[in-house]
Scaffold this motif. Structure first.
Motif, PDB file in Angstrom:
ATOM      1  N   ARG A  52       0.818  -1.210   0.000  1.00 30.95           N
ATOM      2  CA  ARG A  52       0.000   0.000   0.000  1.00 30.95           C
ATOM      3  C   ARG A  52       0.853   1.262   0.000  1.00 30.95           C
ATOM      4  N   ILE A  53       0.525   2.177  -0.912  1.00 28.71           N
ATOM      5  CA  ILE A  53       1.117   3.518  -0.929  1.00 28.71           C
ATOM      6  C   ILE A  53      -0.004   4.519  -0.664  1.00 28.71           C
ATOM      7  N   ALA A  54       0.197   5.404   0.285  1.00 34.92           N
ATOM      8  CA  ALA A  54      -0.750   6.485   0.541  1.00 34.92           C
ATOM      9  C   ALA A  54      -0.106   7.808   0.167  1.00 34.92           C
ATOM     10  N   PHE A  55      -0.796   8.587  -0.640  1.00 40.51           N
ATOM     11  CA  PHE A  55      -0.377   9.946  -0.958  1.00 40.51           C
ATOM     12  C   PHE A  55      -1.268  10.883  -0.158  1.00 40.51           C
ATOM     13  N   ILE A  56      -0.693  11.623   0.777  1.00 46.54           N
ATOM     14  CA  ILE A  56      -1.488  12.576   1.533  1.00 46.54           C
ATOM     15  C   ILE A  56      -0.993  13.980   1.222  1.00 46.54           C
ATOM     16  N   ALA A 215      -3.379   4.899  -2.833  1.00 46.78           N
ATOM     17  CA  ALA A 215      -4.465   5.708  -2.291  1.00 46.78           C
ATOM     18  C   ALA A 215      -4.171   7.186  -2.486  1.00 46.78           C
ATOM     19  N   ASN A 216      -5.089   7.883  -3.164  1.00 47.44           N
ATOM     20  CA  ASN A 216      -5.004   9.329  -3.307  1.00 47.44           C
ATOM     21  C   ASN A 216      -5.836   9.957  -2.197  1.00 47.44           C
ATOM     22  N   MET A 217      -5.163  10.493  -1.180  1.00 48.84           N
ATOM     23  CA  MET A 217      -5.840  11.080  -0.029  1.00 48.84           C
ATOM     24  C   MET A 217      -5.713  12.597  -0.004  1.00 48.84           C
ATOM     25  N   ALA A 239      -7.547   7.887  10.345  1.00 50.60           N
ATOM     26  CA  ALA A 239      -7.856   7.102   9.150  1.00 50.60           C
ATOM     27  C   ALA A 239      -6.592   6.664   8.430  1.00 50.60           C
ATOM     28  N   LEU A 240      -5.567   7.522   8.415  1.00 59.55           N
ATOM     29  CA  LEU A 240      -4.287   7.129   7.821  1.00 59.55           C
ATOM     30  C   LEU A 240      -3.695   5.949   8.580  1.00 59.55           C
ATOM     31  N   LYS A 241      -3.720   6.013   9.904  1.00 59.16           N
ATOM     32  CA  LYS A 241      -3.202   4.902  10.709  1.00 59.16           C
ATOM     33  C   LYS A 241      -3.978   3.620  10.426  1.00 59.16           C
ATOM     34  N   ALA A 242      -5.294   3.740  10.308  1.00 53.66           N
ATOM     35  CA  ALA A 242      -6.118   2.559  10.059  1.00 53.66           C
ATOM     36  C   ALA A 242      -5.809   1.946   8.698  1.00 53.66           C
ATOM     37  N   TYR A 243      -5.525   2.771   7.701  1.00 48.88           N
ATOM     38  CA  TYR A 243      -5.193   2.262   6.371  1.00 48.88           C
ATOM     39  C   TYR A 243      -3.859   1.523   6.386  1.00 48.88           C
ATOM     40  N   ALA A 244      -2.945   1.954   7.252  1.00 53.96           N
ATOM     41  CA  ALA A 244      -1.657   1.283   7.476  1.00 53.96           C
ATOM     42  C   ALA A 244      -0.841   1.105   6.195  1.00 53.96           C
ATOM     43  N   PRO A 245      -0.470   2.214   5.546  1.00 53.06           N
ATOM     44  CA  PRO A 245       0.321   2.091   4.314  1.00 53.06           C
ATOM     45  C   PRO A 245       1.741   1.610   4.578  1.00 53.06           C
ATOM     46  N   ASP A 246       2.297   0.946   3.581  1.00 54.41           N
ATOM     47  CA  ASP A 246       3.705   0.552   3.644  1.00 54.41           C
ATOM     48  C   ASP A 246       4.617   1.722   3.300  1.00 54.41           C
ATOM     49  N   LEU A 247       4.071   2.681   2.579  1.00 61.37           N
ATOM     50  CA  LEU A 247       4.808   3.889   2.212  1.00 61.37           C
ATOM     51  C   LEU A 247       3.819   5.049   2.174  1.00 61.37           C
ATOM     52  N   THR A 248       4.194   6.164   2.791  1.00 60.02           N
ATOM     53  CA  THR A 248       3.369   7.371   2.750  1.00 60.02           C
ATOM     54  C   THR A 248       4.179   8.500   2.136  1.00 60.02           C
ATOM     55  N   VAL A 249       3.628   9.104   1.096  1.00 59.95           N
ATOM     56  CA  VAL A 249       4.238  10.258   0.438  1.00 59.95           C
ATOM     57  C   VAL A 249       3.466  11.489   0.902  1.00 59.95           C
ATOM     58  N   ILE A 250       4.157  12.413   1.568  1.00 61.99           N
ATOM     59  CA  ILE A 250       3.519  13.556   2.210  1.00 61.99           C
ATOM     60  C   ILE A 250       3.889  14.839   1.466  1.00 61.99           C
ATOM     61  N   ASN A 251       2.877  15.512   0.921  1.00 61.34           N
ATOM     62  CA  ASN A 251       3.094  16.743   0.169  1.00 61.34           C
ATOM     63  C   ASN A 251       2.206  17.837   0.758  1.00 61.34           C
ATOM     64  N   LEU A 280       4.375   4.279  11.851  1.00 58.96           N
ATOM     65  CA  LEU A 280       3.890   3.140  12.623  1.00 58.96           C
ATOM     66  C   LEU A 280       3.719   1.910  11.736  1.00 58.96           C
ATOM     67  N   SER A 281       3.340   2.124  10.479  1.00 54.45           N
ATOM     68  CA  SER A 281       3.102   0.988   9.585  1.00 54.45           C
ATOM     69  C   SER A 281       4.083   0.915   8.425  1.00 54.45           C
ATOM     70  N   GLY A 282       4.723   2.027   8.090  1.00 56.24           N
ATOM     71  CA  GLY A 282       5.532   2.022   6.875  1.00 56.24           C
ATOM     72  C   GLY A 282       6.601   3.089   6.879  1.00 56.24           C
ATOM     73  N   ASP A 283       7.133   3.324   5.694  1.00 53.12           N
ATOM     74  CA  ASP A 283       8.176   4.325   5.505  1.00 53.12           C
ATOM     75  C   ASP A 283       7.572   5.592   4.918  1.00 53.12           C
ATOM     76  N   VAL A 284       8.380   6.646   4.846  1.00 49.09           N
ATOM     77  CA  VAL A 284       7.868   7.973   4.507  1.00 49.09           C
ATOM     78  C   VAL A 284       8.792   8.664   3.522  1.00 49.09           C
ATOM     79  N   VAL A 285       8.190   9.389   2.587  1.00 48.21           N
ATOM     80  CA  VAL A 285       8.906  10.327   1.723  1.00 48.21           C
ATOM     81  C   VAL A 285       8.225  11.679   1.853  1.00 48.21           C
ATOM     82  N   LEU A 286       8.984  12.702   2.212  1.00 48.30           N
ATOM     83  CA  LEU A 286       8.485  14.071   2.270  1.00 48.30           C
ATOM     84  C   LEU A 286       8.746  14.765   0.936  1.00 48.30           C
ATOM     85  N   VAL A 287       7.780  15.555   0.487  1.00 45.51           N
ATOM     86  CA  VAL A 287       7.898  16.274  -0.773  1.00 45.51           C
ATOM     87  C   VAL A 287       8.123  17.756  -0.493  1.00 45.51           C
TER      88      VAL A 287
END
Length: 354
Positions: A52-56, A215-217, A239-251, A280-287
């Motif tokens: 799972r990848i989450a884009f927030i 996921a486009n959040m 909700a982000l924690k509940a989705y538990a992405p393996d990678l979150t891209v934060i912009n 808590l669930s994955g890694d992070v990339v900051l934009v």
């Protein structure tokens, strides 16, 4: 994603790559701070679960300035598909920021923020909420709030027999219910049944083909502080924690710049909370986004957070060398064009590797 979109997305990416200024791109990626993401991809390759990848972020994550599906999450999905991944990027989280013919709201509308914007809701008989991904699926996962005397809604595909009715009354929680259907392209219909009904997200996939779930959040107008709410289980950060992405891209930071500005200490505190939750669930990339307004302090803060919190950095401002150097990639003074989104996605392609 349709074959036409895949082809158009790849063509846009190719043009963007050919004309890119190619400044520094993804940096500060190490074995230790990409371990969870690499494990997620390994699970997908082994066929045990989707990675799972989450884009927030804000409207530039959502895709404002282009027409769906030309947003960064789905354009990256097109690049992943071209590399052999099964990709599930046609998911509905909250309210869509773009004009998107895949969604017909019917008698539903947006109310109460979750990850991805206002949840779809209905409180009266009317046309169903209809969502039609272009990719074949046999699994539907619907997330929804449960709380006190909330109502209920029924689910079907293609106007057929009900798959079941979801009752939302009970103690406060963000719940999910999974339905199985025959493999194919379907329209998922949600029909109000009673009370005040809400849906936070609709996800679909082919259970037999594990791959990348994207996921486009994006939330239009969002500042960093809007992403730290977790008073209720369906609030943005919860909700982000509940989705538990393996990678979150934060912009995030454009609205902190142009609608404020937010004091840098407050911005840094909010961003730290988001990164901490995502880790808590994955890694992070900051934009670091494009250069807009009085950006210098905010961009410096994001670069400092990447180093201090030991997370990846995608420096779009350096890649584009300022908006003035890349006018063809902007649809207005804030939002990228389809070509701009394609270039942003192109710069993230190395994340798809091993």
């Amino acid at each position: 994603m349709s074959a036409d979109f895949d082809a158009q997305g790849l063509a846009l990416s190719a043009r963007a790559f050919a004309t890119s200024r190619l400044g520094p791109q993804l940096t500060n990626l190490k074995p230790a701070n990409t371990l969870k993401w690499r494990r997620g991809k390994a699970h997908a390759r082994a066929g045990t679960r989707n990675a799972r990848i989450a884009f927030i972020g804000d409207s530039t994550t959502g895709g404002v300035g282009a027409i769906a599906p030309f947003n960064v999450p789905e354009l990256l999905g097109a690049r992943a598909k071209a590399r052999g991944w099964s990709v599930y990027a046609e998911n509905l989280f909250g309210s869509l920021d773009q004009v998107d013919t895949r969604l017909v709201q019917g008698g539903w509308g947006g109310l109460l923020n979750t990850a991805g914007g206002a949840m779809q809701h209905s409180n009266a008989t009317g046309a169903p909420l209809a969502f039609t991904p272009t990719q074949a699926f046999d699994t539907i996962v619907i997330a929804y709030p449960r709380n006190g005397p909330l109502g209920s809604f029924a689910v079907n595909v293609d106007g057929g027999a009900s798959l079941g009715t979801i009752n939302q009354s009970g103690s406060a929680a963000l719940m999910t219910t999974t339905f199985t259907v025959s493999l194919g392209v379907h329209t998922v219909n949600l029909t109000w049944a009673a009370g005040l009904a809400y849906v936070a997200s609709i996800r679909t996939c082919n259970s037999a083909a594990k791959g990348l779930e994207i996921a486009n959040m994006g939330i239009s107008g969002a500042k960093a502080i809007d992403w730290i709410s977790e008073a209720q289980p369906w609030d943005t950060l919860a909700a982000l924690k509940a989705y538990a992405p393996d990678l979150t891209v934060i912009n995030l930071c454009i609205n902190d710049i142009i609608n404020g500005p937010t004091p840098i200490p407050s911005f840094t505190t909010s961003m730290t909370a988001i990164v901490t939750a995502a880790k808590l669930s994955g890694d992070v990339v900051l934009v670091v986004p494009e250069q807009i307004g009085d950006f210098a302090q905010f961009h410096a803060a994001i670069r400092s957070l990447s180093a201090g919190l030991d997370v990846g950095l995608y420096d779009l401002a350096e890649r584009w060398l300022g908006v003035a150097a890349a006018p063809e990639w902007m649809s207005d003074g804030i939002h990228p064009s389809a070509s701009g989104y394609a270039d942003i996605a192109e710069g993230l392609v190395p994340l798809l590797g091993a």
